[in-house]
Design a protein around this motif. Sequence first.
Motif, PDB file in Angstrom:
ATOM      1  N   LYS A 133      -4.339  47.985  21.519  1.00  0.00           N
ATOM      2  CA  LYS A 133      -3.177  47.360  20.856  1.00  0.00           C
ATOM      3  C   LYS A 133      -3.506  46.861  19.446  1.00  0.00           C
ATOM      4  O   LYS A 133      -2.780  47.129  18.502  1.00  0.00           O
ATOM      5  N   LYS A 134      -4.570  46.112  19.313  1.00  0.00           N
ATOM      6  CA  LYS A 134      -4.918  45.519  18.015  1.00  0.00           C
ATOM      7  C   LYS A 134      -5.965  46.388  17.310  1.00  0.00           C
ATOM      8  O   LYS A 134      -7.136  46.029  17.201  1.00  0.00           O
ATOM      9  N   SER A 135      -5.550  47.558  16.866  1.00  0.00           N
ATOM     10  CA  SER A 135      -6.511  48.476  16.236  1.00  0.00           C
ATOM     11  C   SER A 135      -5.846  49.246  15.098  1.00  0.00           C
ATOM     12  O   SER A 135      -4.618  49.334  15.006  1.00  0.00           O
ATOM     13  N   ILE A 136      -6.695  49.792  14.214  1.00  0.00           N
ATOM     14  CA  ILE A 136      -6.201  50.631  13.108  1.00  0.00           C
ATOM     15  C   ILE A 136      -5.464  51.846  13.696  1.00  0.00           C
ATOM     16  O   ILE A 136      -4.434  52.279  13.171  1.00  0.00           O
ATOM     17  N   GLU A 137      -6.015  52.371  14.796  1.00  0.00           N
ATOM     18  CA  GLU A 137      -5.421  53.534  15.464  1.00  0.00           C
ATOM     19  C   GLU A 137      -3.984  53.243  15.892  1.00  0.00           C
ATOM     20  O   GLU A 137      -3.073  54.040  15.658  1.00  0.00           O
ATOM     21  N   TYR A 138      -3.798  52.086  16.497  1.00  0.00           N
ATOM     22  CA  TYR A 138      -2.466  51.707  16.996  1.00  0.00           C
ATOM     23  C   TYR A 138      -1.485  51.538  15.832  1.00  0.00           C
ATOM     24  O   TYR A 138      -0.325  51.955  15.910  1.00  0.00           O
ATOM     25  N   ALA A 139      -1.974  50.917  14.744  1.00  0.00           N
ATOM     26  CA  ALA A 139      -1.131  50.731  13.561  1.00  0.00           C
ATOM     27  C   ALA A 139      -0.710  52.079  12.986  1.00  0.00           C
ATOM     28  O   ALA A 139       0.450  52.285  12.593  1.00  0.00           O
ATOM     29  N   SER A 140      -1.672  53.013  12.918  1.00  0.00           N
ATOM     30  CA  SER A 140      -1.394  54.352  12.383  1.00  0.00           C
ATOM     31  C   SER A 140      -0.355  55.087  13.241  1.00  0.00           C
ATOM     32  O   SER A 140       0.556  55.735  12.706  1.00  0.00           O
ATOM     33  N   ILE A 141      -0.494  54.971  14.574  1.00  0.00           N
ATOM     34  CA  ILE A 141       0.448  55.634  15.495  1.00  0.00           C
ATOM     35  C   ILE A 141       1.838  55.018  15.373  1.00  0.00           C
ATOM     36  O   ILE A 141       2.847  55.729  15.342  1.00  0.00           O
ATOM     37  N   THR A 142       1.886  53.694  15.300  1.00  0.00           N
ATOM     38  CA  THR A 142       3.176  52.986  15.164  1.00  0.00           C
ATOM     39  C   THR A 142       3.889  53.439  13.902  1.00  0.00           C
ATOM     40  O   THR A 142       5.113  53.660  13.903  1.00  0.00           O
ATOM     41  N   ASN A 143       3.134  53.594  12.818  1.00  0.00           N
ATOM     42  CA  ASN A 143       3.707  54.057  11.555  1.00  0.00           C
ATOM     43  C   ASN A 143       4.249  55.484  11.675  1.00  0.00           C
ATOM     44  O   ASN A 143       5.342  55.804  11.175  1.00  0.00           O
ATOM     45  N   ALA A 144       3.501  56.330  12.403  1.00  0.00           N
ATOM     46  CA  ALA A 144       3.935  57.731  12.588  1.00  0.00           C
ATOM     47  C   ALA A 144       5.214  57.800  13.415  1.00  0.00           C
ATOM     48  O   ALA A 144       6.087  58.639  13.157  1.00  0.00           O
ATOM     49  N   ILE A 145       5.335  56.912  14.400  1.00  0.00           N
ATOM     50  CA  ILE A 145       6.573  56.870  15.210  1.00  0.00           C
ATOM     51  C   ILE A 145       7.758  56.477  14.317  1.00  0.00           C
ATOM     52  O   ILE A 145       8.844  57.046  14.419  1.00  0.00           O
ATOM     53  N   GLY A 146       7.524  55.502  13.434  1.00  0.00           N
ATOM     54  CA  GLY A 146       8.572  55.099  12.479  1.00  0.00           C
ATOM     55  C   GLY A 146       8.982  56.255  11.586  1.00  0.00           C
ATOM     56  O   GLY A 146      10.179  56.478  11.340  1.00  0.00           O
ATOM     57  N   ALA A 147       7.986  57.026  11.110  1.00  0.00           N
ATOM     58  CA  ALA A 147       8.269  58.188  10.248  1.00  0.00           C
ATOM     59  C   ALA A 147       9.093  59.231  11.004  1.00  0.00           C
ATOM     60  O   ALA A 147       9.970  59.873  10.413  1.00  0.00           O
TER      61      ALA A 147
END
Length: 575
Positions: A185-199
């Motif tokens: 949950k609290k990782s660069i990976e999770y942030a990157s995936i969340t951003n891709a879902i937004g895109a």
Amino acid sequence: MFSKKIYCIALVFFAFLLKAQNAPIQISFSKNEIKNYEAVLNQEKSFEKDTVALKNFLKPLYQNKNYSVFYEALLANGYSNFYNAVNKKSDFHYQQSIKKAVLLKEQSIEIWTQLNYVSYLYYYRDFIKMTPLLLKVIDKIEKLPAEKIILPAESFKKIGWIMQTLGDYKEAAYYLDLAQKNAPKKSIEYASITNAIGANYLHTSDLKKAEYYFLQTAKLSQEIQNKVRYAKALGDLALVKQKQGDFKSAISLVKKDISISKAEKSYQNTMYASILLAELYLDDNDFTKADQALKEAENIVYSKTYFEKSELQIIQLKLRILQHQNKADEELILRRRMLVLEDSLKNKDGDMAINKVNWMIQKEKFQQNINRTNEQYKNEISIKNVYAVIIILALSLLIFLIFNFKKHLKNRQIEYSEKVFSLKTEKIKNEQKLSEANENLDAHAAHLKEKNNQIKSLRSEINQIKNSSHSDSEKENLNILLESHLMTEENWKIFKKEFQKVHPEFHRLLEEDFPELTDSNKRILLLQKLNFNNTEISELLGITPDAVKKSKQRLKKKLGDKFNILFEHISSKIS
């Protein structure tokens, strides 16, 4: 003196850091092989142009047979960083890693090596070459559970990103969802995936959800102190504002994005943000600032050959400015360059390439559906064949059982017939003996004893076949034979005649002193006089032992005191 000491300490510390940075990669040996592979891959780092240091770093992998596949893959990544373009050395080592993975016969490693090569081709925008291998990866990865996949979150994210670039947003959403489920949950990976879902939501014009995921990315990026990811999230939020027509807010967000990206030396993100800023200024009719933003982007675009698509975007935006400024000569030069770029991109990163890739994907999916249908049909045919074999075997077994049963029944019939014949023969012999012994009561009594034994034998036979497979007619035959052994009227007369000869006084006593006796009473009393017990009497007369007892009890009640006198005569030796 003191400054020299400080200098020496600093020198030793620097040497220690340098040694630590150049320390070779470590291999883990836990029971979980997937975790061991991930531990190795998580140590990957960039050596820029120092390929010698890279090889020394990867040396432990080269020396280990099971890990040499990762040596080839990570060395290929290193050469990619060195050349910063598609190159023969990288291609060679990527292919070597894939071949070694196939020889290891480990699906998880095979998928990872192929996806690693796919990522390389995607990064340098060679979509046509990338797609066939991508389809193989997708086909394989769908068959494995997440725990059997190396770096599952990263693997699913890469596929999601690529499918998003190719315009397959439904497929992208599926893989990005899998990536999010497998990422901490609290990782660069999770942030990157969340951003891709937004895109992905942005591409499908769901601005509300897109904004939500970009805000979540920005918040998480600040929490984990990842400034570049935070800057990218601001740029993506600017795209939402652009689509909403809020150019002022969008420009403000992009400026923040550029400022952070420059400070973090993220040149690629600076380029994308500068192009977006120019587009926003043009939408807001500020042509001067748009031109300045494009110049910022141009400085980065011309440094990399794989930024041709971004260069094409810049030219298209500059043409809008030149059209406004009426500079036909410069516009002509740009259009010539634009034709060159479009021709170059048509088989790599342009719309034509993407359309061709999508056609390849759809063709492959169609072929996969055909293969699945054929496989399903083959399975159904196989199942039907199995059922047919089972039915044939069942029928064969049933026929065998019926045949065996009939054979057994026939043997039983023969045995039964022989038994009945034997019993009938015995009966005839006994009748002959009885005929020969008419004048002798003792012989007659002995014959009755023998007949009693035959009756017992017959009853036993009847009981054995009561619940057997014999027919009712066979059982009836045995019953008829049994009845023929019982004391008939004719046998009774012969027996009575012989009894009178031996026991005349007893017979006279019965006739004169006990006139109330019935013929049935007399049969029981005469047999008892000859020492036959209740069971033997019942067998001869064809009644139960209880019936004999009850007959005597009724007789006692009828005779009263005379009963005792009668039984005294029966027990006495008086004839």
